[in-house]
Design a protein around this motif. Structure first.
Motif, PDB file in Angstrom:
ATOM      1  N   SER A 206       0.825  -1.204   0.000  1.00 51.45           N
ATOM      2  CA  SER A 206       0.000   0.000   0.000  1.00 51.45           C
ATOM      3  C   SER A 206       0.863   1.260   0.000  1.00 51.45           C
ATOM      4  CB  SER A 206      -0.925   0.009   1.219  1.00 51.45           C
ATOM      5  OG  SER A 206      -1.906  -0.992   1.117  1.00 51.45           O
ATOM      6  N   VAL A 207       1.954   1.245   0.767  1.00 49.88           N
ATOM      7  CA  VAL A 207       2.848   2.405   0.830  1.00 49.88           C
ATOM      8  C   VAL A 207       3.504   2.637  -0.528  1.00 49.88           C
ATOM      9  CG1 VAL A 207       4.915   3.370   1.898  1.00 49.88           C
ATOM     10  CG2 VAL A 207       3.267   2.107   3.300  1.00 49.88           C
ATOM     11  N   LEU A 208       4.066   1.576  -1.110  1.00 47.36           N
ATOM     12  CA  LEU A 208       4.772   1.706  -2.379  1.00 47.36           C
ATOM     13  C   LEU A 208       3.818   2.009  -3.534  1.00 47.36           C
ATOM     14  CD1 LEU A 208       7.274  -1.243  -1.886  1.00 47.36           C
ATOM     15  CD2 LEU A 208       7.754   1.203  -1.674  1.00 47.36           C
ATOM     16  N   GLU A 209       2.628   1.412  -3.484  1.00 47.53           N
ATOM     17  CA  GLU A 209       1.646   1.671  -4.527  1.00 47.53           C
ATOM     18  C   GLU A 209       1.175   3.117  -4.475  1.00 47.53           C
ATOM     19  OE1 GLU A 209      -2.832   0.112  -5.470  1.00 47.53           O
ATOM     20  OE2 GLU A 209      -1.343  -1.399  -4.910  1.00 47.53           O
ATOM     21  N   ALA A 210       1.015   3.655  -3.270  1.00 44.90           N
ATOM     22  CA  ALA A 210       0.610   5.054  -3.137  1.00 44.90           C
ATOM     23  C   ALA A 210       1.676   5.970  -3.731  1.00 44.90           C
ATOM     24  CB  ALA A 210       0.381   5.396  -1.662  1.00 44.90           C
ATOM     25  N   LEU A 211       2.945   5.679  -3.453  1.00 45.69           N
ATOM     26  CA  LEU A 211       4.039   6.475  -4.001  1.00 45.69           C
ATOM     27  C   LEU A 211       4.036   6.412  -5.523  1.00 45.69           C
ATOM     28  CD1 LEU A 211       7.715   6.421  -2.674  1.00 45.69           C
ATOM     29  CD2 LEU A 211       7.157   6.769  -5.064  1.00 45.69           C
ATOM     30  N   ARG A 293      -0.656   3.438 -12.732  1.00 46.51           N
ATOM     31  CA  ARG A 293       0.427   2.478 -12.891  1.00 46.51           C
ATOM     32  C   ARG A 293       0.021   1.139 -12.312  1.00 46.51           C
ATOM     33  NH1 ARG A 293       5.105   4.876 -10.211  1.00 46.51           N
ATOM     34  NH2 ARG A 293       5.393   5.927 -12.183  1.00 46.51           N
ATOM     35  N   ARG A 294       0.578   0.081 -12.836  1.00 49.25           N
ATOM     36  CA  ARG A 294       0.320  -1.254 -12.303  1.00 49.25           C
ATOM     37  C   ARG A 294       0.732  -1.288 -10.839  1.00 49.25           C
ATOM     38  NH1 ARG A 294      -0.330  -6.228 -14.427  1.00 49.25           N
ATOM     39  NH2 ARG A 294       0.024  -5.426 -16.528  1.00 49.25           N
ATOM     40  N   PRO A 295      -0.101  -1.833  -9.933  1.00 49.16           N
ATOM     41  CA  PRO A 295       0.247  -1.873  -8.519  1.00 49.16           C
ATOM     42  C   PRO A 295       1.596  -2.532  -8.291  1.00 49.16           C
ATOM     43  CG  PRO A 295      -2.035  -2.534  -8.849  1.00 49.16           C
ATOM     44  CD  PRO A 295      -1.406  -2.437 -10.206  1.00 49.16           C
ATOM     45  N   VAL A 296       2.323  -2.044  -7.261  1.00 46.58           N
ATOM     46  CA  VAL A 296       3.632  -2.579  -6.949  1.00 46.58           C
ATOM     47  C   VAL A 296       3.504  -3.942  -6.312  1.00 46.58           C
ATOM     48  CG1 VAL A 296       5.696  -2.221  -5.580  1.00 46.58           C
ATOM     49  CG2 VAL A 296       4.574  -0.284  -6.653  1.00 46.58           C
ATOM     50  N   GLY A 297       4.213  -4.907  -6.798  1.00 47.15           N
ATOM     51  CA  GLY A 297       4.238  -6.238  -6.208  1.00 47.15           C
ATOM     52  C   GLY A 297       2.991  -7.026  -6.550  1.00 47.15           C
ATOM     53  N   ALA A 298       2.786  -8.111  -5.795  1.00 43.47           N
ATOM     54  CA  ALA A 298       1.635  -8.972  -6.037  1.00 43.47           C
ATOM     55  C   ALA A 298       0.415  -8.414  -5.338  1.00 43.47           C
ATOM     56  CB  ALA A 298       1.931 -10.388  -5.539  1.00 43.47           C
TER      57      ALA A 298
END
Length: 310
Positions: A206-211, A293-298
């Motif tokens: 969630s943190v990385l996807e928000a960034l 952008r595509r969400p980070v990770g799975a």
């Protein structure tokens, strides 16, 4: 906002030293690093603890200063080369100067301990808005509230947290509040040092996807320090690998990992986990896009209740 022609960051043979007590030999933390961060791209700084990546990132953010206290304090400074950030040469720039102050307003900085630095006496809304009023005490409060609310929503937090004190939140929530605070002045460059550090594995995404989503929407440039190859690879356009204060790899992840020359890079390539979806390289000229952008990770489905409350 001041327009920047050319790269967001240009480092030309930059060396950074720590100076301690008088008479002690300086310690070279960064040795002869040269790289460029293009407008609108995310560059990952990857390396082990002690490699110099956090010191180099702090220099880009204009946050070298001193570390430690008392006899253990060290002063850090650029000892060689030239570092240009958003068109401004920063070597020898005095922190109190007008040039330094103008530049700092265009850079967002998320240090490793950003979540711990949040004042427990402030509500979430107050903590995020604080940089706005530090720049302009007369800023319209209704407008500031709208800015803060949009950022709270963008970092995947319910608007109700704005009324809570920062100490009432989990580590993952505080980290997202710190990210929102770093971006509240709409900087042209974000420097984030281990943005998901100390966050539970269930909410790191969630943190990385928000960034990542905020960067797509606002098109700022970013330098993201990481010690996790998979997270860096999913988030960034290119990677700069540091080992023992030197730059030992620079390029796209394929370019660096598919033909490793340095022993540390070979170790990274050999221990890399199963392949992940790579983010396409950024174009030379930044391009506006409304597509997320595509969400980070799975895990691309809805957040679980535990993730929402983490």
């Amino acid at each position: 906002m001041i327009a920047v022609n050319g790269p967001a960051v240009v480092a030309d043979d930059v060396s950074i030293e720590y100076r301690g007590v008088r008479g002690a030999a300086p310690i070279r933390a960064v040795d002869g690093v040269s790289l460029t961060v293009r407008q609108g791209e995310i560059l990952a700084l990857l390396g082990e603890s002690g490699s110099g990546k956090s010191t180099f990132a702090a220099a880009i953010a204009g946050q070298l200063g001193a570390t430690g206290e008392g006899e253990g304090a060290h002063r850090r400074h650029i000892a060689g080369g030239e570092l240009t950030v958003l068109g401004q040469k920063v070597r020898g720039l005095r922190p109190a100067s007008r040039k330094a102050q103008r530049l700092s307003g265009r850079i967002g900085y998320l240090p490793q301990d950003a979540a711990d630095r949040l004042s427990p006496d402030l509500t979430v809304g107050e903590a995020i808005a604080e940089p706005i009023y530090a720049r302009d005490r007369r800023f319209d409060r209704k407008e500031a509230g709208l800015i803060v609310a949009r950022l709270v929503d963008a970092v995947h937090l319910p608007l109700g947290v704005m009324r809570l004190n920062t100490w009432e939140l989990s580590s993952g929530q505080r980290q997202r509040v710190a990210l929102a605070r770093a971006l509240v002045l709409e900087p042209q460059l974000l420097v984030a040092d281990e943005p998901a550090r100390g966050v539970d594995v269930l909410v790191r995404q969630s943190v990385l996807e928000a960034l990542a989503n905020l960067q797509v929407g606002r098109q700022f440039s970013a330098v993201v320090v990481s010690s996790d190859l998979r997270e860096a690879r999913a988030l960034a356009d290119r990677v700069a690998v540091m080992a023992e204060s030197r730059l030992v790899g620079l390029g796209t992840f394929d370019e660096v990992l598919d033909n490793p020359l340095d022993p540390y890079v070979r170790t990274l390539a050999a221990t890399a986990a199963r392949p992940v979806k790579r983010r396409p390289a950024a174009p030379t000229a930044p391009r506006r896009s409304s597509a997320p952008r595509r969400p980070v990770g799975a895990g691309t489905g809805p957040r679980t209740e535990r993730q929402e409350n983490a």
